[in-house]
Design a protein around this motif. Structure first.
Motif, mmCIF file in Angstrom:
data_model
loop_
_atom_site.group_PDB
_atom_site.id
_atom_site.type_symbol
_atom_site.label_atom_id
_atom_site.label_comp_id
_atom_site.label_asym_id
_atom_site.label_seq_id
_atom_site.Cartn_x
_atom_site.Cartn_y
_atom_site.Cartn_z
ATOM 1 N N ARG A 197 -4.737 -12.583 14.014
ATOM 2 C CA ARG A 197 -3.744 -12.545 12.925
ATOM 3 C C ARG A 197 -4.399 -12.668 11.551
ATOM 4 N NH1 ARG A 197 1.140 -16.441 14.737
ATOM 5 N NH2 ARG A 197 1.642 -16.381 12.511
ATOM 6 N N THR A 198 -5.502 -13.451 11.475
ATOM 7 C CA THR A 198 -6.204 -13.573 10.191
ATOM 8 C C THR A 198 -6.821 -12.228 9.793
ATOM 9 O OG1 THR A 198 -6.736 -15.871 10.721
ATOM 10 C CG2 THR A 198 -7.997 -14.859 8.943
ATOM 11 N N ALA A 199 -7.460 -11.570 10.765
ATOM 12 C CA ALA A 199 -8.073 -10.263 10.480
ATOM 13 C C ALA A 199 -6.992 -9.264 10.058
ATOM 14 C CB ALA A 199 -8.814 -9.755 11.708
ATOM 15 N N ARG A 200 -5.862 -9.298 10.766
ATOM 16 C CA ARG A 200 -4.777 -8.352 10.434
ATOM 17 C C ARG A 200 -4.224 -8.640 9.040
ATOM 18 N NH1 ARG A 200 0.313 -9.080 13.369
ATOM 19 N NH2 ARG A 200 -1.010 -9.558 15.132
ATOM 20 N N HIS A 201 -4.128 -9.936 8.717
ATOM 21 C CA HIS A 201 -3.600 -10.309 7.403
ATOM 22 C C HIS A 201 -4.492 -9.777 6.286
ATOM 23 C CE1 HIS A 201 -1.040 -12.799 4.828
ATOM 24 N NE2 HIS A 201 -2.126 -12.998 4.104
ATOM 25 N N TRP A 202 -5.810 -9.926 6.473
ATOM 26 C CA TRP A 202 -6.731 -9.413 5.448
ATOM 27 C C TRP A 202 -6.644 -7.895 5.352
ATOM 28 C CZ3 TRP A 202 -8.669 -11.461 1.381
ATOM 29 C CH2 TRP A 202 -8.988 -12.813 1.357
ATOM 30 N N ASP A 203 -6.463 -7.235 6.500
ATOM 31 C CA ASP A 203 -6.312 -5.767 6.478
ATOM 32 C C ASP A 203 -5.088 -5.378 5.658
ATOM 33 O OD1 ASP A 203 -8.534 -5.517 8.013
ATOM 34 O OD2 ASP A 203 -7.468 -5.257 9.916
ATOM 35 N N GLN A 204 -4.012 -6.142 5.854
ATOM 36 C CA GLN A 204 -2.775 -5.854 5.111
ATOM 37 C C GLN A 204 -2.988 -6.080 3.615
ATOM 38 O OE1 GLN A 204 -0.090 -4.609 6.376
ATOM 39 N NE2 GLN A 204 -0.344 -4.932 8.561
ATOM 40 N N LEU A 205 -3.692 -7.164 3.285
ATOM 41 C CA LEU A 205 -3.959 -7.437 1.855
ATOM 42 C C LEU A 205 -4.825 -6.333 1.244
ATOM 43 C CD1 LEU A 205 -4.714 -11.282 1.755
ATOM 44 C CD2 LEU A 205 -2.748 -10.111 0.775
ATOM 45 N N ASP A 206 -5.830 -5.896 2.009
ATOM 46 C CA ASP A 206 -6.697 -4.818 1.506
ATOM 47 C C ASP A 206 -5.894 -3.536 1.296
ATOM 48 O OD1 ASP A 206 -8.845 -6.509 1.542
ATOM 49 O OD2 ASP A 206 -9.627 -5.814 3.477
ATOM 50 N N LEU A 207 -4.983 -3.299 2.223
ATOM 51 C CA LEU A 207 -4.136 -2.096 2.114
ATOM 52 C C LEU A 207 -3.257 -2.165 0.867
ATOM 53 C CD1 LEU A 207 -3.282 0.499 3.618
ATOM 54 C CD2 LEU A 207 -1.541 -0.849 4.788
ATOM 55 N N MET A 208 -2.671 -3.345 0.662
ATOM 56 C CA MET A 208 -1.809 -3.527 -0.522
ATOM 57 C C MET A 208 -2.618 -3.365 -1.804
ATOM 58 S SD MET A 208 0.508 -6.733 0.654
ATOM 59 C CE MET A 208 1.604 -6.777 -0.737
ATOM 60 N N ARG A 209 -3.819 -3.935 -1.792
ATOM 61 C CA ARG A 209 -4.672 -3.846 -2.978
ATOM 62 C C ARG A 209 -5.039 -2.388 -3.252
ATOM 63 N NH1 ARG A 209 -9.559 -7.621 -2.321
ATOM 64 N NH2 ARG A 209 -7.890 -9.094 -2.042
ATOM 65 N N ALA A 210 -5.378 -1.662 -2.180
ATOM 66 C CA ALA A 210 -5.757 -0.254 -2.343
ATOM 67 C C ALA A 210 -4.584 0.542 -2.898
ATOM 68 C CB ALA A 210 -6.203 0.312 -1.000
ATOM 69 N N ARG A 211 -3.390 0.246 -2.396
ATOM 70 C CA ARG A 211 -2.207 0.977 -2.884
ATOM 71 C C ARG A 211 -1.912 0.645 -4.341
ATOM 72 N NH1 ARG A 211 2.205 1.042 2.040
ATOM 73 N NH2 ARG A 211 0.963 2.329 3.430
ATOM 74 N N ALA A 212 -2.099 -0.632 -4.674
ATOM 75 C CA ALA A 212 -1.817 -1.038 -6.057
ATOM 76 C C ALA A 212 -2.801 -0.396 -7.031
ATOM 77 C CB ALA A 212 -1.896 -2.553 -6.169
ATOM 78 N N GLN A 213 -4.017 -0.181 -6.549
ATOM 79 C CA GLN A 213 -5.042 0.380 -7.435
ATOM 80 C C GLN A 213 -5.010 1.900 -7.470
ATOM 81 O OE1 GLN A 213 -8.512 -1.521 -5.814
ATOM 82 N NE2 GLN A 213 -8.273 -3.335 -7.098
ATOM 83 N N ALA A 214 -4.311 2.509 -6.501
ATOM 84 C CA ALA A 214 -4.261 3.974 -6.455
ATOM 85 C C ALA A 214 -3.416 4.493 -7.607
ATOM 86 C CB ALA A 214 -3.674 4.408 -5.119
ATOM 87 N N PRO A 215 -3.755 5.697 -8.147
ATOM 88 C CA PRO A 215 -2.921 6.283 -9.200
ATOM 89 C C PRO A 215 -1.489 6.489 -8.703
ATOM 90 C CG PRO A 215 -4.957 7.528 -8.897
ATOM 91 C CD PRO A 215 -4.900 6.521 -7.801
ATOM 92 N N ALA A 216 -0.529 6.349 -9.606
ATOM 93 C CA ALA A 216 0.884 6.405 -9.236
ATOM 94 C C ALA A 216 1.218 7.655 -8.443
ATOM 95 C CB ALA A 216 1.751 6.323 -10.488
ATOM 96 N N ASP A 217 0.598 8.799 -8.765
ATOM 97 C CA ASP A 217 0.910 10.058 -8.077
ATOM 98 C C ASP A 217 0.523 10.034 -6.608
ATOM 99 O OD1 ASP A 217 1.720 10.852 -10.487
ATOM 100 O OD2 ASP A 217 -0.015 12.151 -10.936
ATOM 101 N N ASP A 218 -0.517 9.218 -6.281
ATOM 102 C CA ASP A 218 -1.014 9.197 -4.900
ATOM 103 C C ASP A 218 -0.229 8.240 -4.010
ATOM 104 O OD1 ASP A 218 -2.860 10.898 -5.826
ATOM 105 O OD2 ASP A 218 -4.530 9.435 -5.893
ATOM 106 N N ARG A 219 0.636 7.425 -4.632
ATOM 107 C CA ARG A 219 1.338 6.410 -3.823
ATOM 108 C C ARG A 219 2.408 7.062 -2.963
ATOM 109 N NH1 ARG A 219 2.096 1.968 -8.561
ATOM 110 N NH2 ARG A 219 -0.113 1.770 -8.980
ATOM 111 N N PRO A 220 2.591 6.583 -1.740
ATOM 112 C CA PRO A 220 3.609 7.182 -0.864
ATOM 113 C C PRO A 220 5.020 6.871 -1.350
ATOM 114 C CG PRO A 220 2.574 5.303 0.214
ATOM 115 C CD PRO A 220 1.862 5.503 -1.088
#
Lengths: 108, 202
Positions: A85-108
């Motif tokens: 669960r800890t590994a999955r949580h960090w994966d989720q945080l990394d995913l959120m961070r990547a999405r937040a940093q992506a340009p607005a046009d690339d966001r789903p």
């Protein structure tokens, strides 16, 4: 508000910063004692103890209390579920961070 | 919150590396090896009884200090294997380099150099490189020993190999003191992470 299936979902028990810190430190070792966790997280004895109790209740860590030369010694280790669960949580945080940093046009 | 920094808190707390005060008993042991191998060693009671007792006492004192001050960690099997491999490879490099040096320079070496000190320095550099990564102070200290070993200073005849253990002992202690300083600074950096001392009611 409806949540999409691919939306990152954060684990509330893990997400609290001090608990995430404890779990992350434990994820890199087999086990660590109370003093080591205190030194690495900077938490007071009472707070560390309180967080560890919650994590133990949630099945994320296993706590072993022994006496070493008549002094109490608390050893803490991640359970298999806690590690996953800890590994999955960090994966989720990394995913959120990547999405937040992506340009607005690339966001789903 | 930095995931890598937190993970390194556990993984980067090796038993025999950053806990540099262990360099003191190991340095004492090296000095004892040197004293034992002198052609005219000191009184037996010193190198046979008091010296080893002081070394063992220092070892347990250091172990107790680290356990109380920084806590105890059981490492993952992969990391334990890495430290063991580092020690074995480092020792093998020492033996190999020493034998190579003697094969070239003679047994005992005819030149006034110390193959023992030079080979040990190379072995230590290999050990640190495999165990947890070389730091600047390791390079400076052990390259200094290596260079000193190759300078034409070693004119002690039969005692040349024995005397080589004294600079090795000194370098082991000094490297350990720098390792300990690094450990203290590393732990001090964790204070800045500030996870808040709330009672975990969330």
């Amino acid at each position: 508000m409806e949540m999409r299936d691919d939306e990152p979902a954060l684990d509330r028990l893990i997400h609290e910063p001090a608990r995430l810190a404890i779990l992350t430190v434990l994820s890199s070792v087999e086990s660590a004692d109370f003093v080591f966790l205190q030194r690495t997280t900077g938490l007071t004895k009472g707070n560390l103890s309180s967080h560890l109790s919650k994590l133990e209740d949630g099945g994320l860590v296993a706590i072993e209390k022994t006496f070493v030369r008549r002094k109490p010694n608390t050893s803490v280790a991640l359970t298999a579920e806690g590690r996953e669960r800890t590994a999955r949580h960090w994966d989720q945080l990394d995913l959120m961070r990547a999405r937040a940093q992506a340009p607005a046009d690339d966001r789903p | 919150m930095d995931r890598r920094q937190l993970e390194s808190a556990g993984a980067g707390y090796p038993h025999a590396y950053l806990q540099g005060f262990y360099g003191i008993p190991f340095g004492m042991a090296m000095a004892l090896v040197g004293l034992t191998n002198l052609t005219d060693p000191p009184v037996l009671v010193w190198i046979g009884i008091i010296g080893p007792l002081l070394t063992v006492a220092a070892f347990f004192g250091v172990a107790r200090y680290y356990r109380h001050r920084f806590g105890k960690v059981v490492h993952m099997r992969s990391r334990q294997t890495r430290y063991l491999a580092a020690a074995l490879v480092g020792f093998a490099v020492y033996v190999g380099a020493d034998q190579l040096g003697r094969a070239v320079l003679g047994r005992p070496p005819l030149e006034p150099v110390s193959t023992t000190a030079a080979a040990w320095a190379v072995g230590m550099l290999v050990f640190y490189a495999i165990a947890a990564g070389l730091r600047a102070h390791h390079v400076v200290i052990w390259v200094t020993v290596f260079v000193a070993a190759l300078l034409p200073l070693w004119t002690m005849g039969a005692d040349k190999d024995a005397v080589a253990y004294f600079p090795i002992a000194a370098a082991t202690v000094v490297a350990g003191l720098f390792d300990h300083r690094r450990l203290v600074l590393t732990f001090r950096s964790y204070r800045d992470l500030d996870f808040g001392n709330n009672h975990g009611d969330a």
